[in-house]
Design an enzyme around this catalytic site. Structure first.
Site, PDB file in Angstrom:
ATOM      1  N   TYR A  84      -2.897 -15.247  13.721  1.00 39.44           N
ATOM      2  CA  TYR A  84      -2.384 -14.132  14.458  1.00 39.44           C
ATOM      3  C   TYR A  84      -1.928 -14.353  15.736  1.00 39.44           C
ATOM      4  O   TYR A  84      -2.431 -13.525  16.629  1.00 39.44           O
ATOM      5  CB  TYR A  84      -3.614 -12.993  14.256  1.00 39.44           C
ATOM      6  CG  TYR A  84      -3.524 -12.631  12.769  1.00 39.44           C
ATOM      7  CD1 TYR A  84      -2.756 -11.479  12.677  1.00 39.44           C
ATOM      8  CD2 TYR A  84      -4.358 -12.993  11.810  1.00 39.44           C
ATOM      9  CE1 TYR A  84      -2.543 -10.883  11.431  1.00 39.44           C
ATOM     10  CE2 TYR A  84      -4.232 -12.374  10.563  1.00 39.44           C
ATOM     11  CZ  TYR A  84      -3.269 -11.434  10.186  1.00 39.44           C
ATOM     12  OH  TYR A  84      -3.132 -10.638   8.990  1.00 39.44           O
TER      13      TYR A  84
ATOM     14  N   TYR B  58      -6.098  -3.074   4.629  1.00 39.71           N
ATOM     15  CA  TYR B  58      -6.146  -4.674   4.754  1.00 39.71           C
ATOM     16  C   TYR B  58      -7.021  -5.048   4.017  1.00 39.71           C
ATOM     17  O   TYR B  58      -8.311  -5.127   3.972  1.00 39.71           O
ATOM     18  CB  TYR B  58      -6.447  -4.911   6.282  1.00 39.71           C
ATOM     19  CG  TYR B  58      -6.521  -6.579   6.263  1.00 39.71           C
ATOM     20  CD1 TYR B  58      -5.096  -7.149   6.385  1.00 39.71           C
ATOM     21  CD2 TYR B  58      -7.379  -7.106   6.404  1.00 39.71           C
ATOM     22  CE1 TYR B  58      -5.132  -8.526   6.736  1.00 39.71           C
ATOM     23  CE2 TYR B  58      -7.483  -8.572   6.410  1.00 39.71           C
ATOM     24  CZ  TYR B  58      -6.209  -9.130   6.710  1.00 39.71           C
ATOM     25  OH  TYR B  58      -6.184 -10.529   6.749  1.00 39.71           O
TER      26      TYR B  58
ATOM     27  N   LYS C  19     -16.986 -12.721   4.570  1.00 45.57           N
ATOM     28  CA  LYS C  19     -17.243 -12.603   5.980  1.00 45.57           C
ATOM     29  C   LYS C  19     -18.767 -12.628   6.088  1.00 45.57           C
ATOM     30  O   LYS C  19     -19.203 -13.595   6.316  1.00 45.57           O
ATOM     31  CB  LYS C  19     -16.907 -11.234   6.433  1.00 45.57           C
ATOM     32  CG  LYS C  19     -15.394 -11.026   6.503  1.00 45.57           C
ATOM     33  CD  LYS C  19     -14.856 -10.018   7.541  1.00 45.57           C
ATOM     34  CE  LYS C  19     -13.470 -10.498   7.936  1.00 45.57           C
ATOM     35  NZ  LYS C  19     -12.403  -9.421   7.070  1.00 45.57           N
TER      36      LYS C  19
ATOM     37  N   ASP D  91     -13.549  -3.347  -1.892  1.00 44.53           N
ATOM     38  CA  ASP D  91     -13.424  -4.295  -0.917  1.00 44.53           C
ATOM     39  C   ASP D  91     -14.493  -3.955  -0.101  1.00 44.53           C
ATOM     40  O   ASP D  91     -14.460  -3.471   0.995  1.00 44.53           O
ATOM     41  CB  ASP D  91     -12.204  -4.478  -0.344  1.00 44.53           C
ATOM     42  CG  ASP D  91     -12.010  -5.381   0.718  1.00 44.53           C
ATOM     43  OD1 ASP D  91     -12.883  -6.025   1.103  1.00 44.53           O
ATOM     44  OD2 ASP D  91     -10.801  -5.664   1.080  1.00 44.53           O
TER      45      ASP D  91
HETATM   46  C1  PLP Z   1     -11.173 -10.122   6.430  1.00 43.92           C
HETATM   47  C2  PLP Z   1     -10.913  -9.205   5.426  1.00 43.92           C
HETATM   48  C3  PLP Z   1     -10.241  -9.474   4.274  1.00 43.92           C
HETATM   49  C4  PLP Z   1      -9.875 -10.869   4.051  1.00 43.92           C
HETATM   50  O1  PLP Z   1     -10.807 -11.983   4.245  1.00 43.92           O
HETATM   51  P1  PLP Z   1     -10.571 -13.287   4.849  1.00 43.92           P
HETATM   52  O2  PLP Z   1     -11.751 -14.229   4.402  1.00 43.92           O
HETATM   53  O3  PLP Z   1     -10.115 -13.319   6.147  1.00 43.92           O
HETATM   54  O4  PLP Z   1      -9.398 -13.721   3.829  1.00 43.92           O
HETATM   55  C5  PLP Z   1     -10.127  -8.668   3.037  1.00 43.92           C
HETATM   56  N1  PLP Z   1     -10.543  -7.414   3.243  1.00 43.92           N
HETATM   57  C6  PLP Z   1     -11.251  -6.970   4.184  1.00 43.92           C
HETATM   58  C7  PLP Z   1     -11.648  -5.631   4.190  1.00 43.92           C
HETATM   59  C8  PLP Z   1     -11.049  -7.558   5.443  1.00 43.92           C
HETATM   60  O5  PLP Z   1     -11.865  -7.139   6.667  1.00 43.92           O
END
Ligand code: PLP
Length: 423
Positions: free
Chosen positions: A17, A144, A265, A236
């Site tokens: 980015y 996202y 994460k 998610d």
């Molecule tokens: C960061 C994120 C992703 C992607 O995860 P990466 O490990 O960066 O590929 C997917 N969904 C959400 C809500 C995120 O914040």
């Protein structure tokens, strides 16, 4: 500033980015402890964004380090097809026990985007294996879900995805739920109901969109409607999981249960890359068969890394300690008091909070945008003051590791007030 590492970095590395030509502030970090990052000049920064939202218990946590180090000299890696290991078994058992009780199986990957890919594949192949024609995906506007092609497809479209537009699959985008738009969203779902394989969504907080928030009751209502139309739900929790919303999972705020959940994460406390996708037995059973072609043909070299699984189990130990739960409640309360004061400031357009996540929108002449140049000025201002805050356009957000002290929080809050007056 000590330029040696910078120059060597510039010669060989391409950062995420980042427009490399105009990037000025690529800072070499040499160590990190608790909430502090230390650069090659010895200057330290409070990591107020948990290093891209991953760090839960602070950096270089001794307990996680010890567990990973023991694992490193016992079993560092083994293929996860045809083999298994205790760290993955233990992590799955421990995590499933904390999730909605319909979540019964775990599929491992190594990051968030791939956890989403697997969720999508599970849902789309579920219908394929059942010989039913459902292949469309429903998602929120401005979503996202990651940067791989499938994850990009189900994310909001924009300058990030423009070069790949023609290669992204078609998605039905709806507005995040409000008290007013339920009927409108229902109509869109009805129009496509028999074609929709699944609905993928960030529950409660759309992180990358600028920490946009919606109410749990409205999301529950929408989920219940999806359930009634047999639309599978992929929740998610990659960002909001593991305490960020004030409860262990966003699921703990909702009355309806998803079919699939994605994590990454904070899963390992932010120490190692790991992703996982959980699902119901109903989904698992659609793949469970004498027929080889009904299997889920997906896997990564580092699927269920024993090291990363060990870090995740250790992080869960820490997360579930009463002290950590108290820390989370304390951060929520501190943020709330700060938000009440912040709201009154003339340069603040709005403030929002979900649990430990706080965001404020700065009043600018322009409409809110990721590329607002106030971003650069604010970013530099806070770094200069020893705080890592990474505004999304004119939106400043705060989501510190849970070990942040009240003094450190107050220092961040005071500096934000100063920035409001000075920048
Ligand atoms: C960061 C994120 C992703 C992607 O995860 P990466 O490990 O960066 O590929 C997917 N969904 C959400 C809500 C995120 O914040």
């Amino acid at each position: 500033m000590n330029n040696e590492l910078r120059l060597r970095d510039k010669a060989v590395n391409w950062h995420p980015y980042t427009q490399m030509k105009t990037a000025e502030h690529i800072i070499p970090i040499v160590s990190a402890k608790g909430v502090y990052l230390t650069d090659s000049d010895g200057k330290s920064y409070i990591d107020a964004v948990s290093s891209w939202w991953v760090t839960l218990h602070g950096h270089s946590h001794p307990y996680i380090a010890q567990k990973v180090s023991e694992q490193l000299s016992t079993l560092e890696q083994v293929i996860f097809a045809g083999f298994t290991h205790k760290p993955a078994i233990e992590l799955s058992e421990r995590l499933l026990a904390l999730l909605p009780n319909n979540q019964q199986k775990v599929f491992y990957t190594d990051n968030g985007s791939t956890a989403i890919e697997v969720g999508l594949k599970m849902c789309i192949q579920y219908w394929f294996n059942k010989k039913q024609k459902r292949s469309k995906v429903l998602a929120f506007k401005n979503a996202y879900h990651g940067d791989t092609f499938g994850a990009m497809s189900v994310s909001g479209r924009g300058i990030w995805t423009d070069p790949f537009g023609a290669m992204l699959f078609e998605v039905i985008f709806i507005d995040v739920p409000t008290k007013e738009n339920f009927e409108a969203n229902k109509r869109i779902i009805d129009q496509h109901a028999d074609d929709i394989a699944c609905f993928v969504y960030e529950p409660l907080v759309q992180g990358a969109a600028g920490m946009l928030m919606h109410e749990s009751e409205c999301l529950s209502e929408l989920m219940t409607y999806c359930r009634s139309k047999n639309v599978l739900m992929i929740q998610d929790e990659i960002f909001v999981g593991f305490g960020r919303t004030g409860k262990l999972f966003a699921a703990d705020h909702l009355t309806e249960k998803p079919d699939v959940m994605c994590f990454s994460k904070g899963l390992t406390g932010g120490t190692m890359p790991l992703g996982l996708t959980t699902c119901t037995n109903e989904i698992y059973d659609a793949f469970y068969s004498e027929e080889k072609d009904k299997a889920l043909f997906h896997g990564h070299s580092f699927t269920a890394s024993p090291l990363a699984c060990t870090a995740a189990v250790a992080s869960l130990d820490l997360l579930l300690r009463p002290e950590t739960q108290d820390d989370i409640a304390r951060i929520v309360a501190q943020h709330k008091a700060f938000a009440d004061k912040l709201q009154l400031h003339e340069k603040v357009k709005c403030v929002r909070q979900t649990g430990t996540i706080l965001a404020l929108e700065w009043k600018t002449g322009n409409t809110t945008s990721y590329f607002d140049d106030i971003h650069d000025r604010l970013y530099a201002y806070f770094l200069n003051k020893g705080i890592l805050l990474r505004p999304l356009g004119n939106i400043i957000y705060l989501l510190p590791p849970y070990c942040v002290t009240n003094e450190e929080l107050n220092h961040i809050y005071t500096t934000i007030f100063q920035a409001l007056d000075e920048v």
